[in-house]
Scaffold this motif. Structure first.
Motif, PDB file in Angstrom:
ATOM      1  N   ARG A  32      -1.411 -19.565   7.751  1.00 42.35           N
ATOM      2  CA  ARG A  32       0.020 -19.395   8.051  1.00 42.35           C
ATOM      3  C   ARG A  32       0.227 -19.048   9.526  1.00 42.35           C
ATOM      4  O   ARG A  32       1.074 -18.223   9.871  1.00 42.35           O
ATOM      5  N   GLY A  33      -0.564 -19.674  10.375  1.00 42.57           N
ATOM      6  CA  GLY A  33      -0.406 -19.512  11.817  1.00 42.57           C
ATOM      7  C   GLY A  33      -1.099 -18.315  12.421  1.00 42.57           C
ATOM      8  O   GLY A  33      -1.195 -18.195  13.640  1.00 42.57           O
ATOM      9  N   HIS A  34      -1.614 -17.411  11.586  1.00 43.14           N
ATOM     10  CA  HIS A  34      -2.314 -16.220  12.081  1.00 43.14           C
ATOM     11  C   HIS A  34      -3.806 -16.529  12.179  1.00 43.14           C
ATOM     12  O   HIS A  34      -4.408 -16.988  11.208  1.00 43.14           O
ATOM     13  N   ALA A  35      -4.391 -16.298  13.347  1.00 46.64           N
ATOM     14  CA  ALA A  35      -5.803 -16.613  13.576  1.00 46.64           C
ATOM     15  C   ALA A  35      -6.695 -15.445  13.192  1.00 46.64           C
ATOM     16  O   ALA A  35      -6.409 -14.280  13.524  1.00 46.64           O
ATOM     17  N   TYR A  36      -7.787 -15.751  12.477  1.00 49.25           N
ATOM     18  CA  TYR A  36      -8.768 -14.764  12.043  1.00 49.25           C
ATOM     19  C   TYR A  36     -10.139 -15.171  12.600  1.00 49.25           C
ATOM     20  O   TYR A  36     -10.861 -15.944  11.964  1.00 49.25           O
ATOM     21  N   PRO A  37     -10.514 -14.685  13.789  1.00 51.33           N
ATOM     22  CA  PRO A  37     -11.837 -15.036  14.335  1.00 51.33           C
ATOM     23  C   PRO A  37     -12.957 -14.514  13.445  1.00 51.33           C
ATOM     24  O   PRO A  37     -12.914 -13.358  12.996  1.00 51.33           O
ATOM     25  N   ARG A  38     -13.930 -15.354  13.184  1.00 49.22           N
ATOM     26  CA  ARG A  38     -15.058 -14.939  12.349  1.00 49.22           C
ATOM     27  C   ARG A  38     -15.772 -13.727  12.948  1.00 49.22           C
ATOM     28  O   ARG A  38     -16.299 -12.883  12.223  1.00 49.22           O
ATOM     29  N   ALA A  39     -15.748 -13.616  14.273  1.00 47.44           N
ATOM     30  CA  ALA A  39     -16.421 -12.498  14.937  1.00 47.44           C
ATOM     31  C   ALA A  39     -15.820 -11.147  14.552  1.00 47.44           C
ATOM     32  O   ALA A  39     -16.475 -10.100  14.700  1.00 47.44           O
ATOM     33  N   ASP A  40     -14.578 -11.163  14.028  1.00 46.49           N
ATOM     34  CA  ASP A  40     -13.931  -9.909  13.621  1.00 46.49           C
ATOM     35  C   ASP A  40     -14.333  -9.458  12.223  1.00 46.49           C
ATOM     36  O   ASP A  40     -13.969  -8.355  11.800  1.00 46.49           O
ATOM     37  N   PHE A  41     -15.055 -10.299  11.508  1.00 46.85           N
ATOM     38  CA  PHE A  41     -15.386  -9.977  10.114  1.00 46.85           C
ATOM     39  C   PHE A  41     -16.543  -8.997  10.032  1.00 46.85           C
ATOM     40  O   PHE A  41     -17.550  -9.154  10.708  1.00 46.85           O
ATOM     41  N   ARG A  42     -16.363  -7.991   9.171  1.00 48.70           N
ATOM     42  CA  ARG A  42     -17.443  -7.059   8.872  1.00 48.70           C
ATOM     43  C   ARG A  42     -17.573  -6.955   7.363  1.00 48.70           C
ATOM     44  O   ARG A  42     -16.602  -6.701   6.658  1.00 48.70           O
ATOM     45  N   LEU A  43     -18.781  -7.153   6.883  1.00 48.90           N
ATOM     46  CA  LEU A  43     -19.039  -7.074   5.450  1.00 48.90           C
ATOM     47  C   LEU A  43     -19.109  -5.621   5.027  1.00 48.90           C
ATOM     48  O   LEU A  43     -19.806  -4.812   5.658  1.00 48.90           O
ATOM     49  N   LEU A  44     -18.373  -5.260   3.984  1.00 45.56           N
ATOM     50  CA  LEU A  44     -18.472  -3.902   3.460  1.00 45.56           C
ATOM     51  C   LEU A  44     -19.812  -3.709   2.761  1.00 45.56           C
ATOM     52  O   LEU A  44     -20.340  -4.618   2.128  1.00 45.56           O
ATOM     53  N   THR A  45     -20.355  -2.514   2.884  1.00 49.12           N
ATOM     54  CA  THR A  45     -21.616  -2.213   2.217  1.00 49.12           C
ATOM     55  C   THR A  45     -21.364  -1.951   0.739  1.00 49.12           C
ATOM     56  O   THR A  45     -20.243  -1.671   0.308  1.00 49.12           O
ATOM     57  N   LYS A  46     -22.426  -2.001  -0.031  1.00 45.14           N
ATOM     58  CA  LYS A  46     -22.319  -1.687  -1.467  1.00 45.14           C
ATOM     59  C   LYS A  46     -21.832  -0.259  -1.674  1.00 45.14           C
ATOM     60  O   LYS A  46     -21.069   0.024  -2.602  1.00 45.14           O
ATOM     61  N   ASP A  47     -22.270   0.653  -0.811  1.00 43.54           N
ATOM     62  CA  ASP A  47     -21.821   2.039  -0.927  1.00 43.54           C
ATOM     63  C   ASP A  47     -20.320   2.149  -0.693  1.00 43.54           C
ATOM     64  O   ASP A  47     -19.621   2.877  -1.408  1.00 43.54           O
ATOM     65  N   GLU A  48     -19.828   1.415   0.301  1.00 44.70           N
ATOM     66  CA  GLU A  48     -18.386   1.449   0.570  1.00 44.70           C
ATOM     67  C   GLU A  48     -17.596   0.876  -0.580  1.00 44.70           C
ATOM     68  O   GLU A  48     -16.465   1.320  -0.865  1.00 44.70           O
ATOM     69  N   LEU A  49     -18.177  -0.084  -1.255  1.00 44.91           N
ATOM     70  CA  LEU A  49     -17.488  -0.709  -2.394  1.00 44.91           C
ATOM     71  C   LEU A  49     -17.689   0.071  -3.686  1.00 44.91           C
ATOM     72  O   LEU A  49     -16.999  -0.186  -4.679  1.00 44.91           O
ATOM     73  N   GLY A  50     -18.645   1.001  -3.689  1.00 42.16           N
ATOM     74  CA  GLY A  50     -18.986   1.667  -4.937  1.00 42.16           C
ATOM     75  C   GLY A  50     -19.664   0.706  -5.877  1.00 42.16           C
ATOM     76  O   GLY A  50     -19.531   0.814  -7.098  1.00 42.16           O
ATOM     77  N   ASP A  51     -20.402  -0.261  -5.322  1.00 43.66           N
ATOM     78  CA  ASP A  51     -21.022  -1.318  -6.099  1.00 43.66           C
ATOM     79  C   ASP A  51     -22.393  -0.862  -6.598  1.00 43.66           C
ATOM     80  O   ASP A  51     -23.211  -0.384  -5.818  1.00 43.66           O
TER      81      ASP A  51
END
Length: 462
Positions: free
Chosen positions: A441-460
């Motif tokens: 929808r016109g908003h740019a999301y650079p892949r370089a901005d992505f950070r994967l959440l850890t399992k601990d952060e997810l409570g996984d």
């Protein structure tokens, strides 16, 4: 008469709440679409537009707000267009429409943190829309709203309200998706039998803001047909399983839903018997299928093509089946990835449109969307050409979600949903992992901005 002081207190409270709402509304959402009049010109693109046509180099895409307003050759773009906004030179990178996963489940059971993490991973991996195939719609509707207004980074979500026979609601997943209320007796998850007032049932489903009704399990063919007819009368699509037990695949196809899910369910038509309920499923009869499928399934696919019924094949599911069967050889798989690939090839030969659905979630530490597995499977095992798989993941996915008017191809008037790759996906579908930017929808999301959440952060606890 009410106490005037109480009335004044209530008015004051309402005023304060209104101010709070106004202040909240005035705060820009971090992922909102750009305002109309905000223009960006993406130049020097190698364009794969989603139609299945050839790649075109030296193309420009002009975006205004959340929409594409022009797609032209670089040589043809006007000086006025170039001067009207920000210019992004792509340096010959590859641009294709935003990907669409046509089979996800984001809220069974609801887990907002995990759902947002998975959706964020999808978006930064190029997935700009998903089709949610029945969940706790109380949760899904809120996540859908948050994505739509840009409060969270997520694909757009188009979701289904479920209908199934009363005996299906012993399934523990239904309790998880209707916690606090009775499964089968809520608008997003209704038990349907001969006594059901179908016009009211469909109206209740529409009231959840669902895009479609999902016909799921434990219903005879005549009930499935009645649901499809009433939903279509009220202007609502129907997404159905390929077999609804005891409704056969032939019953489902004859009912005329808009999309059918799970290619291997269609194999039950050529098996010894169709199970009487979802809970009593057994492996399909493998020896009925040769290298090119079965004449029985060929007839089904011919009917699907004639009726423009899309196949949500979900090949990734059968990869999971294979893995579980390998780990537990005493429990044979209901179907195999190999048979699914043969059936997909047979469907293609008949002219059936195939969308790309996953029906599963990757491990929390996987950086890529589940959809990548489906794309690779379709190319490498089902032997679909990469260009056709991209069309399945874009244009056909948009059709499956009922959104072809707004997305699925890169064209003037459609949402500015596209992805930018450093490497050519037509040469190798795995080059999808060279993504540098998602535009939704016109908003740019650079892949370089992505950070994967850890399992601990997810409570996984995987």
């Amino acid at each position: 008469m009410s106490n005037p002081r109480s009335i004044l207190k209530a008015i004051t409270l309402i005023g304060l709440l209104s101010l709070g709402v106004a202040a909240q509304a005035a705060t820009p959402a971090p992922y909102a679409a750009p305002a109309k009049g905000t223009r960006t010109i993406y130049r020097n693109a190698a364009l794969i537009d989603g139609t299945g046509g050839p790649m075109r180099r030296g193309m420009a895409i002009v975006v205004d707000g959340d929409r594409i307003v022009e797609v032209v050759g670089d040589r043809d773009i006007s000086a006025a267009s170039l001067a009207s906004g920000k210019v992004v030179d792509l340096g010959g990178r590859y641009v294709l429409p935003g990907l669409i996963d046509s089979h996800v489940h984001v809220a069974t059971p609801p887990d907002r943190k995990r759902a947002e993490a998975v959706l964020r991973r999808n978006l930064y991996g190029g997935v700009t829309a998903v089709r949610d195939m029945a969940d706790d719609l109380r949760s899904v509707a809120e996540i859908t709203r948050a994505s739509l207004v840009g409060e969270i980074a997520a694909p757009d979500i188009y979701y289904a309200a479920l209908m199934a026979g009363p005996s299906f609601f012993d399934d523990p997943r239904t309790a998880a998706a209707a916690m606090g209320v009775t499964p089968g007796k809520v608008p997003w998850m209704q038990a349907i039998d001969d006594s059901t007032d179908l016009p009211t049932a469909v109206t209740l489903a529409r009231g959840t803001f669902a895009t479609a009704i999902k016909a799921y399990a434990n219903m005879p063919g005549q009930t499935v047909a009645a649901i499809v007819a009433e939903a279509h009368r009220q202007g609502m699509p129907v997404w159905a399983h390929g077999a609804i037990f005891p409704a056969t695949p032939a019953d489902v196809v004859a009912a005329g839903p808009d999309v059918i899910s799970h290619v291997c369910y269609l194999a039950y038509q050529a098996s010894d018997a169709v199970p009487g309920s979802y809970q009593k499923r057994v492996p399909v009869t493998y020896d009925r299928f040769g290298k090119t499928g079965s004449p029985v399934t060929a007839a089904l696919f011919k009917q699907m093509a004639e009726r423009n019924i899309i196949l949500d094949a979900t090949g990734r599911v059968y990869l999971d089946y294979d893995a579980r069967a390998k780990a537990h050889p005493e429990k044979p798989a209901l179907c195999t990835a190999d048979l699914a690939a043969r059936l997909i090839a047979q469907a293609r030969a008949a002219g059936v449109q195939i969308s790309t659905g996953t029906d599963g979630t990757a491990s929390a530490d996987d950086p890529w969307p589940e959809l990548y597995d489906e794309l690779v499977y379709l190319v490498e095992q089902a032997k679909m050409p990469a260009a056709e798989v991209i069309r399945s993941a874009t244009l056909v996915g948009a059709r499956a979600a009922g959104q072809e008017k707004h997305m699925g191809t890169i064209a003037a008037g459609k949402f500015a949903n596209f992805i930018i790759l450093a490497k050519n996906p037509l040469e190798n579908i795995r080059n999808i992992e060279s993504i540098t930017t998602t535009v939704k929808r016109g908003h740019a999301y650079p892949r370089a901005d992505f950070r994967l959440l850890t399992k601990d952060e997810l409570g996984d606890d995987e």
